[in-house]
Structures are given as C-alpha cells and as structure tokens.
Motif scaffolding. Structure first.
Motif, PDB file in Angstrom:
ATOM      1  N   GLU A 114       1.928 -12.081  44.770  1.00  0.00           N
ATOM      2  CA  GLU A 114       1.904 -13.534  44.955  1.00  0.00           C
ATOM      3  C   GLU A 114       2.733 -13.970  46.158  1.00  0.00           C
ATOM      4  N   GLY A 115       2.590 -13.211  47.250  1.00  0.00           N
ATOM      5  CA  GLY A 115       3.229 -13.577  48.504  1.00  0.00           C
ATOM      6  C   GLY A 115       4.634 -13.064  48.699  1.00  0.00           C
ATOM      7  N   THR A 116       5.162 -12.341  47.713  1.00  0.00           N
ATOM      8  CA  THR A 116       6.522 -11.807  47.862  1.00  0.00           C
ATOM      9  C   THR A 116       6.580 -10.778  48.986  1.00  0.00           C
ATOM     10  N   LEU A 117       5.541  -9.947  49.094  1.00  0.00           N
ATOM     11  CA  LEU A 117       5.422  -9.066  50.254  1.00  0.00           C
ATOM     12  C   LEU A 117       4.540  -9.788  51.265  1.00  0.00           C
ATOM     13  N   ASP A 118       5.111 -10.131  52.406  1.00  0.00           N
ATOM     14  CA  ASP A 118       4.388 -10.901  53.417  1.00  0.00           C
ATOM     15  C   ASP A 118       4.663 -10.296  54.789  1.00  0.00           C
ATOM     16  N   VAL A 119       3.663  -9.616  55.353  1.00  0.00           N
ATOM     17  CA  VAL A 119       3.867  -8.939  56.637  1.00  0.00           C
ATOM     18  C   VAL A 119       3.836  -9.905  57.820  1.00  0.00           C
ATOM     19  N   ASN A 245       3.449  15.403  41.830  1.00  0.00           N
ATOM     20  CA  ASN A 245       2.556  15.193  42.983  1.00  0.00           C
ATOM     21  C   ASN A 245       2.440  13.708  43.292  1.00  0.00           C
ATOM     22  N   ASN A 246       3.506  13.135  43.812  1.00  0.00           N
ATOM     23  CA  ASN A 246       3.557  11.700  44.055  1.00  0.00           C
ATOM     24  C   ASN A 246       4.425  11.372  45.264  1.00  0.00           C
ATOM     25  N   ALA A 247       4.431  10.094  45.587  1.00  0.00           N
ATOM     26  CA  ALA A 247       5.299   9.576  46.639  1.00  0.00           C
ATOM     27  C   ALA A 247       6.449   8.808  46.004  1.00  0.00           C
ATOM     28  N   VAL A 248       7.553   8.715  46.744  1.00  0.00           N
ATOM     29  CA  VAL A 248       8.737   7.993  46.287  1.00  0.00           C
ATOM     30  C   VAL A 248       9.228   7.088  47.409  1.00  0.00           C
ATOM     31  N   ALA A 249       9.486   5.822  47.078  1.00  0.00           N
ATOM     32  CA  ALA A 249      10.051   4.898  48.068  1.00  0.00           C
ATOM     33  C   ALA A 249      11.181   4.116  47.418  1.00  0.00           C
ATOM     34  N   THR A 250      12.273   3.970  48.144  1.00  0.00           N
ATOM     35  CA  THR A 250      13.412   3.188  47.659  1.00  0.00           C
ATOM     36  C   THR A 250      13.747   2.099  48.661  1.00  0.00           C
ATOM     37  N   SER A 251      13.914   0.891  48.147  1.00  0.00           N
ATOM     38  CA  SER A 251      14.301  -0.244  48.981  1.00  0.00           C
ATOM     39  C   SER A 251      15.612  -0.811  48.458  1.00  0.00           C
ATOM     40  N   GLY A 252      16.476  -1.255  49.366  1.00  0.00           N
ATOM     41  CA  GLY A 252      17.745  -1.842  48.958  1.00  0.00           C
ATOM     42  C   GLY A 252      18.388  -2.584  50.114  1.00  0.00           C
ATOM     43  N   THR A 285      13.386   1.687  43.239  1.00  0.00           N
ATOM     44  CA  THR A 285      12.658   2.915  43.541  1.00  0.00           C
ATOM     45  C   THR A 285      11.304   2.870  42.846  1.00  0.00           C
ATOM     46  N   VAL A 286      10.254   3.183  43.595  1.00  0.00           N
ATOM     47  CA  VAL A 286       8.896   3.181  43.049  1.00  0.00           C
ATOM     48  C   VAL A 286       8.266   4.553  43.274  1.00  0.00           C
ATOM     49  N   ILE A 287       7.600   5.068  42.245  1.00  0.00           N
ATOM     50  CA  ILE A 287       6.825   6.308  42.345  1.00  0.00           C
ATOM     51  C   ILE A 287       5.349   5.953  42.240  1.00  0.00           C
ATOM     52  N   HIS A 288       4.559   6.454  43.190  1.00  0.00           N
ATOM     53  CA  HIS A 288       3.126   6.137  43.244  1.00  0.00           C
ATOM     54  C   HIS A 288       2.421   7.282  43.950  1.00  0.00           C
ATOM     55  N   SER A 289       1.136   7.392  43.786  1.00  0.00           N
ATOM     56  CA  SER A 289       0.394   8.453  44.471  1.00  0.00           C
ATOM     57  C   SER A 289       0.382   8.255  45.983  1.00  0.00           C
ATOM     58  N   GLY A 296       5.507  -0.561  50.088  1.00  0.00           N
ATOM     59  CA  GLY A 296       5.323  -2.006  49.988  1.00  0.00           C
ATOM     60  C   GLY A 296       5.790  -2.577  48.665  1.00  0.00           C
ATOM     61  N   LEU A 297       5.495  -1.875  47.570  1.00  0.00           N
ATOM     62  CA  LEU A 297       5.886  -2.367  46.243  1.00  0.00           C
ATOM     63  C   LEU A 297       7.397  -2.423  46.079  1.00  0.00           C
ATOM     64  N   SER A 298       8.110  -1.418  46.588  1.00  0.00           N
ATOM     65  CA  SER A 298       9.570  -1.404  46.427  1.00  0.00           C
ATOM     66  C   SER A 298      10.204  -2.573  47.167  1.00  0.00           C
ATOM     67  N   THR A 299       9.658  -2.925  48.337  1.00  0.00           N
ATOM     68  CA  THR A 299      10.184  -4.081  49.073  1.00  0.00           C
ATOM     69  C   THR A 299       9.865  -5.382  48.343  1.00  0.00           C
ATOM     70  N   ALA A 300       8.631  -5.519  47.871  1.00  0.00           N
ATOM     71  CA  ALA A 300       8.244  -6.731  47.149  1.00  0.00           C
ATOM     72  C   ALA A 300       9.135  -6.957  45.936  1.00  0.00           C
ATOM     73  N   MET A 301       9.401  -5.894  45.184  1.00  0.00           N
ATOM     74  CA  MET A 301      10.228  -6.015  43.992  1.00  0.00           C
ATOM     75  C   MET A 301      11.674  -6.311  44.346  1.00  0.00           C
ATOM     76  N   MET A 302      12.128  -5.776  45.481  1.00  0.00           N
ATOM     77  CA  MET A 302      13.494  -6.051  45.929  1.00  0.00           C
ATOM     78  C   MET A 302      13.669  -7.532  46.216  1.00  0.00           C
ATOM     79  N   VAL A 303      12.651  -8.172  46.758  1.00  0.00           N
ATOM     80  CA  VAL A 303      12.709  -9.606  47.030  1.00  0.00           C
ATOM     81  C   VAL A 303      12.739 -10.406  45.730  1.00  0.00           C
ATOM     82  N   MET A 304      12.022  -9.946  44.724  1.00  0.00           N
ATOM     83  CA  MET A 304      11.874 -10.701  43.477  1.00  0.00           C
ATOM     84  C   MET A 304      13.173 -10.893  42.710  1.00  0.00           C
ATOM     85  N   GLY A 305      14.047  -9.906  42.734  1.00  0.00           N
ATOM     86  CA  GLY A 305      15.219  -9.962  41.880  1.00  0.00           C
ATOM     87  C   GLY A 305      14.968  -9.208  40.585  1.00  0.00           C
TER      88      GLY A 305
END
Length: 343
Positions: A114-119, A245-252, A285-289, A296-305
């Motif tokens: 809902e616009g939390t991730l906005d490039v 067999n996945n990817a890991v991304a951490t935002s902070g 931290t988000v784990i996804h294929s 993108g999801l880890s950044t969006a969630m970081m903005v949300m609180g």
C-alpha cells in the motif's frame, strides 16, 4: 536506501555445522570476490572434480553486474535509469529486460505494501542527504519537503510490457531498495545455467543460498545484533538461521544514519510523511525464494514499524523476523512461516 549486511557464517565469524561432514574429497569450495554497486560481493561455489572453469565463471559474473549497474544505477550519469530520470518526456520508452523485471516487481511490492515501498521516493532521499550527492548535515525545510512530496508517487510510474513512462516530468526512480537483491538473483540464475547448484551468494548484505557446502553441511547464516556502532567493531551474532534453498535480506537503520542539530536521522524514508522513520523497529529479516523480493519486502516492513510489519507479514504469508528496541533491551518476533528456519 542502503541495506544492512547479514553476517555470513564462514565468511566473517565462526563455522557452524548443519549436519555430519562429507568425506567426498572430489568436491571443492571456491570463493569469488569483487566490487559492484558501491559495495562488495562474496560468492562461494561448490565444484565437483574441477569440471568448471571458475575464472571464466568469475568473469561472467562481473560482466553481468557491470551490465546491471549500467541499467539501474543512479550514480552513473549515463545509465539507462539515469537517462529516464533526466528526461522530462511523458512518452513511453522501451527499456531493457533487466530494468523491466525490477520495476515490475517494485510496482507489485509497492501495491502489496500500500505504497510503503515506493521507488519514486528518490527526491526525498536526496533531500535528506542520502542520495548520490551525500550531504550529512541536511535538515530540509517544510517547504522543501512539500515540493519534494509532490514529485513522488508510484501511481505516476507506468509500465506496460517493456514500455516505461512517467505521468509527471520530474518523476525520479531510485531502485536501491531492490536492485542488489536482483543482482543476487541474476548471479544465481547464471550459476545454475552453468551447472552449479551448490552456492552462497552475497552482494552488499543481500543473499541467496542453494544446496550444501563442499563438506555436505547446510549453509548457515547469522543475523547480527543491531548495535548502533558505525565502526562495526562490536558486530556480533544475534540469531543463527538455516535458510535452505532461499534468499535472505535484512533491512535496518542502526548503522546508516546521520546526525544534524543534535538529532539522529535514519536513511530509510517514510513516503507518507516524507521524513526518516522514527519508531522502535531496528531490523527486519525476510526469507524468500527471490532475493529481489526479500530485499523489497524487508525495506517495506522496516518503514511500517513493529506492529504493522508483523501483521503485514502474517497476512501475506511472509517469512519475517523483526528486532525492536525497548527500554529493557532488544525484543524479537518472528512469523509462523519464519520459524522453520531458526536454528
């Protein structure tokens, strides 16, 4: 927005076993390293019986990443994205396959969040001093913020097939929240095309793993403790995970920030307020294929609180692990889907 590094067990800290080691001496683990997108990459590949020319593989990886930079960097004046940003034309233009893939996913995740991730939030990132022209002492005026906010909005970016256009001449796209993750996916696809199915790829903290180490052990990854120490000297493990067999991304926001007028400002900008985030959530931290999607999801969630992030992750079936700071120390939460990866 720059993402925090996930600590890689075996690269930076200690060795952890995932299962009993193999006695198969025909398998060899090779480390390929280099620089890209203003950061570094570390890639471990497992080769069997010296059947792969790793020097050739390394050159191929570098070529892929150079091309990615030329397509998506806002730091390269003549990159494909920079040319789009500089143009004031509203006419659709044909874009490369890579840029199309990344913008398509950015729009999808923007809609999902809902616009939390906005490039298109680049003008605000630049205004707060975190863009290509780094200015650590900037505190924008309300008037400047209002003008910048009028320039942003994902609805002003239109992608139809391989044609990209803008609805306002001054629209500016910054893919730093998702491009490194795409780079990881691109390298993974390349390795698999070359018959390599056991690897660990890390670019600027974004990761993707598959298969096993040469010893037969599963790859292990550690999420670092979110200590506000710019020197990095106090880095330590907070939680070990086995992503399989996945990817890991951490935002902070605890390591990339600046201070002005006695206040601390995060590099992560909330598109709704136009200002740096200001809440207790310090790491997601988000784990996804897909590394691009996890990025993108880890950044969006970081903005949300904290509360919104967990609710969003549970609703959408996202494997997520968050760390929040309280007066009593750090408190972590994970979604049900993430629990299977905890060591």
């Amino acid at each position: 927005m720059i993402k925090l590094k996930v600590v890689i067990i075996g690269f930076m800290l200690i060795f952890l076993a995932g299962c009993f080691p193999s006695s198969d001496l025909s398998k060899q683990e090779m480390l390929l390293q280099g620089s890209t997108m203003g950061t570094t990459y570390n890639i471990k590949v497992v080769i069997e019986n010296n059947t792969v020319d790793t020097k050739k593989i390394h050159l191929g990886i570098d070529a892929l990443l150079v091309q990615l930079n030329q397509e998506m960097s806002t730091y390269i004046a003549d990159s494909e994205l920079s040319r789009f940003n500089k143009s004031t034309s509203l006419a659709p233009i044909k874009i490369s396959v890579g840029l199309q893939r990344v913008i398509k996913e950015a729009i999808r995740l923007g809609d999902l969040s809902e616009g939390t991730l906005d490039v298109t939030v680049g003008p605000l990132v630049n205004l707060w001093g975190f863009g290509p022209e780094y200015q650590p002492d900037i505190v924008p005026s309300d008037e400047a913020l209002l003008l910048a906010r009028q320039r942003i909005g994902l609805s002003k970016l239109v992608l139809i097939g391989n044609k990209l256009s803008k609805k306002t001449p001054s629209l500016y796209v910054d893919l730093s929240t998702i491009a490194k993750g795409y780079g990881v996916d691109l390298v993974a696809e390349y390795l698999e095309e070359k018959g390599i199915n056991n690897y660990l790829i890390e670019i600027g903290g974004e990761m993707r793993l598959k298969g096993f180490k040469h010893t037969g052990e599963l790859w292990h990854v550690a999420i670092e403790k979110p200590i506000q120490d710019a020197s990095g000297e106090q880095r330590s493990v907070y939680q070990v995970i086995i992503p399989k067999n996945n990817a890991v991304a951490t935002s902070g926001d605890y390591r990339n920030y600046h201070e002005a007028n006695g206040k601390r400002f995060s590099h992560i900008i909330d598109p709704e307020s136009g200002k740096p985030i200001n809440h207790k959530l310090v790491s997601v931290t988000v784990i996804h294929s897909s590394s691009m999607t996890a990025d993108g999801l880890s950044t969006a969630m970081m903005v949300m609180g904290e509360a919104k992030a967990i609710a969003f992750a549970e609703k959408n079936g996202i494997a997520a692990y968050i760390i929040a700071k309280t007066e009593h120390g750090f408190v972590e939460q994970s979604t049900v889907k993430f629990m299977q990866y905890l060591k």
